[in-house]
Design an enzyme around this catalytic site. Sequence first.
Site, PDB file in Angstrom:
ATOM      1  N   LYS A  64      36.066  10.321   7.998  1.00  0.00           N
ATOM      2  CA  LYS A  64      34.904  10.409   8.891  1.00  0.00           C
ATOM      3  C   LYS A  64      33.624   9.727   8.374  1.00  0.00           C
ATOM      4  O   LYS A  64      33.453   8.548   8.598  1.00  0.00           O
ATOM      5  CB  LYS A  64      34.677  11.869   9.316  1.00  0.00           C
ATOM      6  CG  LYS A  64      35.820  12.338  10.240  1.00  0.00           C
ATOM      7  CD  LYS A  64      35.444  13.451  11.171  1.00  0.00           C
ATOM      8  CE  LYS A  64      36.437  13.571  12.317  1.00  0.00           C
ATOM      9  NZ  LYS A  64      37.483  14.568  12.120  1.00  0.00           N
ATOM     10  N   PHE A 101      42.738  21.881  11.737  1.00  0.00           N
ATOM     11  CA  PHE A 101      43.074  20.537  12.226  1.00  0.00           C
ATOM     12  C   PHE A 101      43.174  19.607  11.027  1.00  0.00           C
ATOM     13  O   PHE A 101      42.246  19.501  10.236  1.00  0.00           O
ATOM     14  CB  PHE A 101      42.021  20.016  13.206  1.00  0.00           C
ATOM     15  CG  PHE A 101      42.413  18.676  13.780  1.00  0.00           C
ATOM     16  CD1 PHE A 101      43.305  18.593  14.838  1.00  0.00           C
ATOM     17  CD2 PHE A 101      41.935  17.494  13.214  1.00  0.00           C
ATOM     18  CE1 PHE A 101      43.703  17.363  15.342  1.00  0.00           C
ATOM     19  CE2 PHE A 101      42.327  16.259  13.711  1.00  0.00           C
ATOM     20  CZ  PHE A 101      43.212  16.189  14.776  1.00  0.00           C
ATOM     21  N   ASP A 143      40.661  19.992   2.836  1.00  0.00           N
ATOM     22  CA  ASP A 143      40.434  18.925   3.813  1.00  0.00           C
ATOM     23  C   ASP A 143      38.943  18.912   4.138  1.00  0.00           C
ATOM     24  O   ASP A 143      38.449  19.729   4.907  1.00  0.00           O
ATOM     25  CB  ASP A 143      41.283  19.200   5.061  1.00  0.00           C
ATOM     26  CG  ASP A 143      41.082  18.147   6.140  1.00  0.00           C
ATOM     27  OD1 ASP A 143      40.089  17.389   6.065  1.00  0.00           O
ATOM     28  OD2 ASP A 143      41.912  18.094   7.068  1.00  0.00           O
TER      29      ASP A 143
HETATM   30  C1  PLP Z   1      39.002  14.453  12.143  1.00  0.00           C
HETATM   31  C2  PLP Z   1      39.760  15.256  11.164  1.00  0.00           C
HETATM   32  C3  PLP Z   1      41.004  14.826  10.659  1.00  0.00           C
HETATM   33  C4  PLP Z   1      41.727  13.606  11.175  1.00  0.00           C
HETATM   34  O1  PLP Z   1      41.035  12.433  10.933  1.00  0.00           O
HETATM   35  P1  PLP Z   1      41.538  11.070  11.660  1.00  0.00           P
HETATM   36  O2  PLP Z   1      40.658  10.025  11.049  1.00  0.00           O
HETATM   37  O3  PLP Z   1      41.317  11.277  13.122  1.00  0.00           O
HETATM   38  O4  PLP Z   1      42.968  10.899  11.344  1.00  0.00           O
HETATM   39  C5  PLP Z   1      41.604  15.591   9.673  1.00  0.00           C
HETATM   40  N1  PLP Z   1      41.038  16.708   9.217  1.00  0.00           N
HETATM   41  C6  PLP Z   1      39.856  17.153   9.680  1.00  0.00           C
HETATM   42  C7  PLP Z   1      39.268  18.404   9.125  1.00  0.00           C
HETATM   43  C8  PLP Z   1      39.180  16.463  10.687  1.00  0.00           C
HETATM   44  O5  PLP Z   1      38.031  16.926  11.160  1.00  0.00           O
END
Ligand code: PLP
Length: 394
Positions: free
Chosen positions: A240, A125, A211
């Site tokens: 986050k 994701f 990420d």
């Molecule tokens: C939550 C998340 C995102 C997206 O973050 P947003 O602030 O919702 O755009 C991207 N990568 C990872 C691994 C995530 O957990």
Amino acid sequence: MPTYRPAPVEFVSGEGCHLTDANGKTYLDFLSGIAVTSLGHSHPAVREAVSAQLGKLLHVSNLFQSGLNEEVAGMIDLLIGDGQLAGGKVFFTNSGAESNECAIKLARRFGGHGRHVVVSAYGSFHGRTLATLHATGQPAKHEPFAPMPEGFRHVEYGDIQSLDRALDASVVAAVLLECIEGEGGIIPAPPGYLKAVRQLCDERNILMMLDEVQTGLGRTGRWFAFQHENIKPDVVTLAKALGNGMPVGACWARSEVADCFAAGDHGTTYGGQPLAMSAVRATLQTMMDIDAPRLARERGAYLRHLAEQIPGVSLVRGEGLLLGLVLEGELDATKTVNEALSRGLVLNSPAPRVIRLAPPLIVSPAECSEASAIIELSLAAVRDATDAGQGYSS
Ligand SMILES: *Cc1c(COP(=O)(O)O)cnc(C)c1O
């Protein structure tokens, strides 16, 4: 717009690991706004920093210098280097998706025309914008929004042969991976995988972009999850937990990569603005003061130990305080989450049969025991309902 199906609970205040709803009922929060409020709700250091900044200056744009912005970038660089400056540069954003967008654009600048492909993993994701949606390795999420932007390929997560085949250096600029697939169901990379990825990227002059939006900033027991594997990525994305609830993200890159961007190549109106930066400075300073990674390691080990004893939990995976409880076949994770909520525990289920535990890193052992007891009761209730339902239908 109907993009969510919100639970019928409205939280109106929070403190530490607790939330209070509109009826005055309190809940233990083991979700942290999806791994965001790592210092707990209403942390005094963050609250005071933001309040003070509110009284001074909210926003001026990136057309002017900012010492605060540079100071915070330095703090991130120090944490990426695990206590020593890593020597990189930072672009500030407002979310995880935007941090990954920045990384993807940087990869295209690095690769040059024709060498623009970003390879990511199935089950990953990376966000909901069109480019990060395509990087997200979940074809079912792409289908309603086809056609997807060009330049993305997916490989089996954790399978180095699959990556080896996909990394055609004539078209691929970068690899984008999570160290633990969070939304995919808390799936850690197999031991040695990230090291092997680093080696392939080195051999072919391809960027290794991680990420760490969910895994970063202490949650897995190190400042960044890649530090467990002792490797150095080229690009790291954050969001986050970065502002403990303030919407803010960042894309870090080592200097030679960051310098592929020229003035005008990328931009943002809000990213790096003073209010967000005041929250980040207070959040990171507090995390360093309390040694947040150590808390995640210690409390995480205890929580894992408790979770492994719960009947109905077949497997606990993840690191530190990012844990996935895999349920036995007949138990429904969404029903368990709803049962727990009615008993005063906030959880969620990122994937079928998986419950995510991501409490604030300041969670106490007593709170871990309390949560574990509620999960046990909730699973028993779901099992009873399932058995009763099966008896009825057969
Ligand atoms: C939550 C998340 C995102 C997206 O973050 P947003 O602030 O919702 O755009 C991207 N990568 C990872 C691994 C995530 O957990």
